[in-house]
Structures are given as C-alpha cells and as structure tokens.
Design a protein around this motif. Sequence first.
Motif, PDB file in Angstrom:
ATOM      1  N   ASN A 332       0.825  -1.211   0.000  1.00 34.86           N
ATOM      2  CA  ASN A 332       0.000   0.000   0.000  1.00 34.86           C
ATOM      3  C   ASN A 332       0.858   1.260   0.000  1.00 34.86           C
ATOM      4  O   ASN A 332       0.567   2.226  -0.697  1.00 34.86           O
ATOM      5  CB  ASN A 332      -0.928   0.018   1.218  1.00 34.86           C
ATOM      6  CG  ASN A 332      -2.107  -0.919   1.034  1.00 34.86           C
ATOM      7  OD1 ASN A 332      -2.400  -1.339  -0.086  1.00 34.86           O
ATOM      8  ND2 ASN A 332      -2.779  -1.252   2.127  1.00 34.86           N
ATOM      9  N   LYS A 381      -8.380   1.798  -5.744  1.00 33.82           N
ATOM     10  CA  LYS A 381      -7.479   1.536  -6.871  1.00 33.82           C
ATOM     11  C   LYS A 381      -8.263   1.056  -8.089  1.00 33.82           C
ATOM     12  O   LYS A 381      -9.368   0.535  -7.943  1.00 33.82           O
ATOM     13  CB  LYS A 381      -6.432   0.512  -6.440  1.00 33.82           C
ATOM     14  CG  LYS A 381      -5.527   1.142  -5.383  1.00 33.82           C
ATOM     15  CD  LYS A 381      -4.625   0.192  -4.674  1.00 33.82           C
ATOM     16  CE  LYS A 381      -4.028   0.927  -3.477  1.00 33.82           C
ATOM     17  NZ  LYS A 381      -3.274   0.043  -2.604  1.00 33.82           N
ATOM     18  N   SER A 390      -6.693  -6.481   1.614  1.00 35.75           N
ATOM     19  CA  SER A 390      -5.504  -6.684   2.447  1.00 35.75           C
ATOM     20  C   SER A 390      -5.630  -6.007   3.815  1.00 35.75           C
ATOM     21  O   SER A 390      -5.198  -6.580   4.816  1.00 35.75           O
ATOM     22  CB  SER A 390      -4.240  -6.271   1.700  1.00 35.75           C
ATOM     23  OG  SER A 390      -4.259  -4.908   1.404  1.00 35.75           O
TER      24      SER A 390
HETATM   25 MG    MG Z   1      -3.510  -3.143  -0.511  1.00 39.31          MG
END
Ligand code: MG
Length: 435
Positions: A332, A381, A390
């Motif tokens: 990230n 994203k 995640s």
């Molecule tokens: Mg991520």
Amino acid sequence: MATSQQFDTLAASDLIAAAEYMPIGVSIVDERLRVKFWNRAFLDILDFPEALLRVGMPLAELFRYNAERGEYGSGDIDELVAARVALAQRFEPHHFLRKRPDGHFIDIRGEVIRKDDGTVGGFVSLYQDVTREKTFEQELVESNRALGEGNAKLQRAYEELRETELQLLQSAKMASVGQLAAGIAHEINNPIGFVMSNQSALKRNAETLVELADAYSAREAALPAVEREALARLKREMDIDFIKEDMPQLFDEMRTGLDRVKQIVASLQTFAEDRSGTWEDTDLSCELDRALAVAQHRLPAGAQIVRDYAPLPPIRAMRADLTQVLLALLHNAGDAIGGGGTITLRCGEDGDKVFVEVADNGCGIAEQVMPHLFDPFFTTKPVGSGTGLSLAVSQRVVRNHGGRILVRSEPGKGSVFRVELPKSPSSPAHAGTPA
Ligand SMILES: [Mg+2]
Ligand SMILES: Nc1ncnc2c1ncn2[C@@H]1O[C@H](COP(=O)(O)OP(=O)(O)O)[C@@H](O)[C@H]1O
C-alpha cells in the motif's frame, strides 16, 4: 407633547395629584439644584423618610443622606457627594441602573427642563423599581445556561448512542460479510484447484504436441514434393508459426490470472475464518525485513527505504500471518508513493506493547475514505489492481493477536500505519480503529 389647550385647562394641582398616583418616582430640581418637587413613589422607591424632604433644600443634602447610608458604595463621604453634585451641575440627560445596598435595582433617567428662552430651568428625574424585571432576566439567563448544559449533555449522549449503533451495525455487517466471504471462498476453492492443475497438465500436453509436430516437420524433406507442398499450404492456412509463438504467452497469462484468483480466495479465507496459525517466537524487525525483501520487486523503482529500528524483544505471534500484514502495508505504501518517494519503517517498544510502523510520504488518505479503510473489498485503486482485502485481512490478523492498527494520514502528505501488539498476547481485544 402637551398642547396649549391643555395648558389652558389644567391646574398644577391636577398634575401633582396625577404624580402622586404614578408608580414612577419623580423629582424636580431648579437650575441651582434645589429640590422643587417629589412624589410619593419617589419616597417609596428610594426609601427616603418623608421628614427628610423640604421644598428648596439643596440636592446635595439628599446626596449626603444617600452617601452616609452606603447607597454609593464605600469611600469618603464628602468626595462621593462632591462628585455627584459636579455631575448634576452639568445638566446633561442621563440614564443608568443603580443597585441599592438592599439588592433593589432602580432604573434612573434624568432630563433637562428648559425655560421658554431655551436656558436651563432645572432637571427632572424619574425612578423606576426594576428589581422584578432584573431578577427575572437573571433567572432567564441562569435557566438558559442550565438548559444549554442539559442540551450539551443530551447531545453527547446522543452522539455516544449513535457511535455505539454504528459500531454494532459495523460488526453485524462484518459478521455477514465474513459468512459470505467464507461461502464464496469455499465454492471457488474446489473449481480453482482443478482448473489450476488441469492448466498445468494442458500446458505440458500442448508442449508435447508441439514437439511432435516439430518432429514431423523435420522429416518433411523425405516426402514427395506434392505432399510437401500440400503440408506447407496447410501450415500457412493454420498459421502454425504464430500459434507456436503465442501459446506459451497464453499459458503464462492464464497462470497469472489463476494465481490472482487463488490469492483472493486465500485472503477471503483468512478474513472469514478466525484461522489460527502456528504461534512462534517472532522478532518483528526480522519479519519487517523479510516482508521488505518480498515486496521489493513491487515497490516503485525510485522508492527510498529508510529503516529506523529499535531493538525489540521477541513476541509470541503467528509469524507467517504477521509477515502478510507487513507485506500488505508495504504494498500500500508503494502504491501511495507512485513514481517515487520515501517509505520509512520503524519498530520499537512502547510500555507493554511493541509496534511496527510503515510510513509513506505519498498521496495520503482522504477524510471520507478513512472510515472504510478496513472494509473488505473497499479499494480506491483501478479495477484489476486492488482487491480491497488486504487491510481487512490485516486487521483480522492483528486483532487475533490482541493488537490494533492505528492510522494517521494527511491528504497530499502521506500516511502512517502503526501495528501495535501486546508483548504477551492475551485475549483478542477490540482493534483497528482509525485514529
Ligand atoms: Mg492493498
Ligand atoms: N499507505 C496508504 N496511502 C494511501 N491510501 C492507502 C494506504 N493504504 C491503504 N490505503 C487506502 O486503503 C484502501 C484499501 O487498502 P487495501 O485493503 O490494502 O486494499 P487495496 O490495496 O487492494 O486497495 C486502498 O485502496 C487505499 O485507498
């Protein structure tokens, strides 16, 4: 305004009688400050004994009487009187509120009386007891204040209630998303398993067939010319050269896609089940470096890594799961800095906790995104690049260790993700509040 007709018919005694009935105190002094007139309300409101007043008495005498009984506060009597006389001699209209020593409020208003030629002829003063109004006003202010406090308390209680409701909703939502995720993961797991193994077999088989075809080709020279030409034509029509070239790439792309699906399924399973891995003695700084080594190839080429590690005691943890968390934070951070920037890795001790921080000076997190960071499938994203899983999975893992993830961010400046873990894990605590 009085009309001339009224002056013709009205006698002074009429006015005096009217003044006697008025609830407002009236006093009149002449231009040399000698008392000319007063009414009953004047004596009552100012609490003057009737015997004190004489027509023609100097106003200063009344001032002195008042000064001596403390109406003007403390101080030298002569000075208090002189100050008042000086004020009165200016013959200026005035309006003020006096609080008497007994707590009464008197509204006092003075106006100049002018003679026909316009010169000052004296002064008329009006006195009104406004104690009730004043008390009422104060009570109102007081009760407004109390009401305000009550309101603030109510507001706080309401906000707390709302917060609790949101948390309840959130955990209910999480529970059902968890169930859903578990269901989907289970359903996809089997087909993805055989598709993956079949794909490997298929690739091997295709390669064998190509090998065979090549072997035939190598022997074409032995065939009669007519046959050779027929085969050559067939190969051209089928575009065999292209197929041979393209096939490995097709298989590679399929493999990448399948790996991605498998990884999503694995994330879903971690998120859905309170999976307990193996607890091991874990050195977080080692895990940080391990995650860094794995993440390196995905970080932007220009990324600068700063390591700021303090020595850490080993903790009992599900080591492999924690490495996944650190990997997720590194990915990230890498996404956040885009082309280039700095990722700072810190770890250290803080009382009965250890912490790891992944800080970046990238895009930062918008205020409206903050509450959703840990929602499963939440991503900002582009389609295909983020799964939005995640952080949800990371939070689950950290919570299983009785720790929490704290987030600080300033849009445009960067973000800090801090994982806090207890040195000795107890029961999982409430975790993962964006802070
Ligand atoms: Mg991520
Ligand atoms: N370091 C970071 N800087 C800026 N935004 C971040 C950072 N880490 C996470 N985010 C935001 O949180 C979202 C969710 O993150 P994550 O759960 O890892 O899913 P994904 O990375 O697949 O989008 C991201 O899409 C991004 O908007």
